[in-house]
Design a protein around this motif. Sequence first.
Motif, PDB file in Angstrom:
ATOM      1  N   GLN A 236      42.030  11.176 -11.333  1.00 48.95           N
ATOM      2  CA  GLN A 236      41.920   9.855 -10.726  1.00 48.95           C
ATOM      3  C   GLN A 236      40.646   9.681  -9.912  1.00 48.95           C
ATOM      4  O   GLN A 236      40.194   8.577  -9.669  1.00 48.95           O
ATOM      5  CB  GLN A 236      43.157   9.564  -9.869  1.00 48.95           C
ATOM      6  N   ARG A 237      40.024  10.784  -9.502  1.00 48.73           N
ATOM      7  CA  ARG A 237      38.773  10.686  -8.752  1.00 48.73           C
ATOM      8  C   ARG A 237      37.630  10.167  -9.613  1.00 48.73           C
ATOM      9  O   ARG A 237      36.636   9.668  -9.096  1.00 48.73           O
ATOM     10  CB  ARG A 237      38.410  12.055  -8.173  1.00 48.73           C
ATOM     11  N   TYR A 238      37.781  10.280 -10.923  1.00 52.08           N
ATOM     12  CA  TYR A 238      36.721   9.852 -11.839  1.00 52.08           C
ATOM     13  C   TYR A 238      37.149   8.648 -12.668  1.00 52.08           C
ATOM     14  O   TYR A 238      36.615   8.412 -13.745  1.00 52.08           O
ATOM     15  CB  TYR A 238      36.365  11.013 -12.781  1.00 52.08           C
ATOM     16  N   ILE A 239      38.116   7.879 -12.154  1.00 49.27           N
ATOM     17  CA  ILE A 239      38.646   6.757 -12.916  1.00 49.27           C
ATOM     18  C   ILE A 239      37.582   5.696 -13.177  1.00 49.27           C
ATOM     19  O   ILE A 239      37.613   5.003 -14.199  1.00 49.27           O
ATOM     20  CB  ILE A 239      39.865   6.149 -12.190  1.00 49.27           C
ATOM     21  N   GLY A 240      36.622   5.556 -12.279  1.00 48.68           N
ATOM     22  CA  GLY A 240      35.567   4.569 -12.482  1.00 48.68           C
ATOM     23  C   GLY A 240      34.581   4.964 -13.558  1.00 48.68           C
ATOM     24  O   GLY A 240      33.920   4.099 -14.151  1.00 48.68           O
ATOM     25  N   VAL A 241      34.469   6.257 -13.842  1.00 50.07           N
ATOM     26  CA  VAL A 241      33.507   6.753 -14.831  1.00 50.07           C
ATOM     27  C   VAL A 241      34.192   7.068 -16.164  1.00 50.07           C
ATOM     28  O   VAL A 241      33.666   6.755 -17.237  1.00 50.07           O
ATOM     29  CB  VAL A 241      32.791   8.012 -14.309  1.00 50.07           C
ATOM     30  N   HIS A 242      35.372   7.686 -16.082  1.00 51.53           N
ATOM     31  CA  HIS A 242      36.125   8.060 -17.284  1.00 51.53           C
ATOM     32  C   HIS A 242      37.554   7.531 -17.169  1.00 51.53           C
ATOM     33  O   HIS A 242      38.502   8.311 -16.969  1.00 51.53           O
ATOM     34  CB  HIS A 242      36.126   9.578 -17.460  1.00 51.53           C
ATOM     35  N   PRO A 243      37.724   6.225 -17.280  1.00 54.85           N
ATOM     36  CA  PRO A 243      39.065   5.643 -17.045  1.00 54.85           C
ATOM     37  C   PRO A 243      40.096   6.046 -18.092  1.00 54.85           C
ATOM     38  O   PRO A 243      41.294   6.108 -17.791  1.00 54.85           O
ATOM     39  CB  PRO A 243      38.795   4.134 -17.089  1.00 54.85           C
ATOM     40  N   LEU A 244      39.682   6.327 -19.324  1.00 59.64           N
ATOM     41  CA  LEU A 244      40.638   6.632 -20.374  1.00 59.64           C
ATOM     42  C   LEU A 244      41.393   7.926 -20.109  1.00 59.64           C
ATOM     43  O   LEU A 244      42.567   8.054 -20.482  1.00 59.64           O
ATOM     44  CB  LEU A 244      39.922   6.716 -21.726  1.00 59.64           C
TER      45      LEU A 244
END
Length: 289
Positions: A236-244
């Motif tokens: 979830q920390r990278y949801i803005g970059v790798h949302p899938l």
Amino acid sequence: MMPRWLRTLLSTRTGLFGVAVVALIVLTALVSLLWTPFDPMISDVRGRWAAPSWPHLLGTDGTGRDILSLLMAGARTTVFVAVGSAVVATVVGIALAALGALTARWLRETVAVLVDILIAFPVLLIAMMISAVWGGSLWVVVFAVGIGFGVSMARVTRPELRRVQQSDFVVAGRAAGLSTGQNLLRHLLPNIAPVFIVQLSWSMAVAVLAEAGLSYLGFGATLTEASWGTLLADLQRYIGVHPLTVVWPGLAITVTVLGLNLLGDALREATDPTLSRDADRLHEPVVIA
């Protein structure tokens, strides 16, 4: 010959969906014991954040671990927590309900007050308190959720036990020399099974959510154990970059909880004879004078 309740269960869309979801999760957990596409605990930095493609069908995370393998291994944790919590909740719920319905008046009232006190504490809070003392582990989640929902089931099933206890067949059983325990096993528990099944399926569904939530917060599965909640926390920390990548563990949790809830509702309809009679009445021809 297929039992009638099973035919009724599989004839409804909700029941069929619930059975399919639960069977898929259990099958995935069993398969993951013997095989996963990749070792879920081994990182490959050169292959991190790979998009869904062959051979990583759901992609990889920030350390290069295969997400499909992590989900398959996490299914083992989900099944363990759901079944373990259900066993603990069943033992606690039946014991408290029997003590609160079939014993002397002073003991019944004491148990009722105790249940009212215990039910005021949220299950997640109890699990977090136990984890703070004993350390986070799946066993903490199993016992915390099992005890918490065992108390809830006792509160719901206790009035049902009191009601069924006044039935003629229970009185006849006592007159025939059956002990309280024999009457409980032969007559009382089978007649409150529909109510108990719904509560049990709900406890299993919430156990899945509790395990995911506690693992997300760091109070559940350890770093060496695969968990959908831990995977969700990592991604979830990278949801803005790798949302899938966040979609897969969240979807697994959602579908599993939905399947358990729908399965419980369908089982209640299939095993409760009063609901069957009501359904039959709806199809009876009505003559209007």
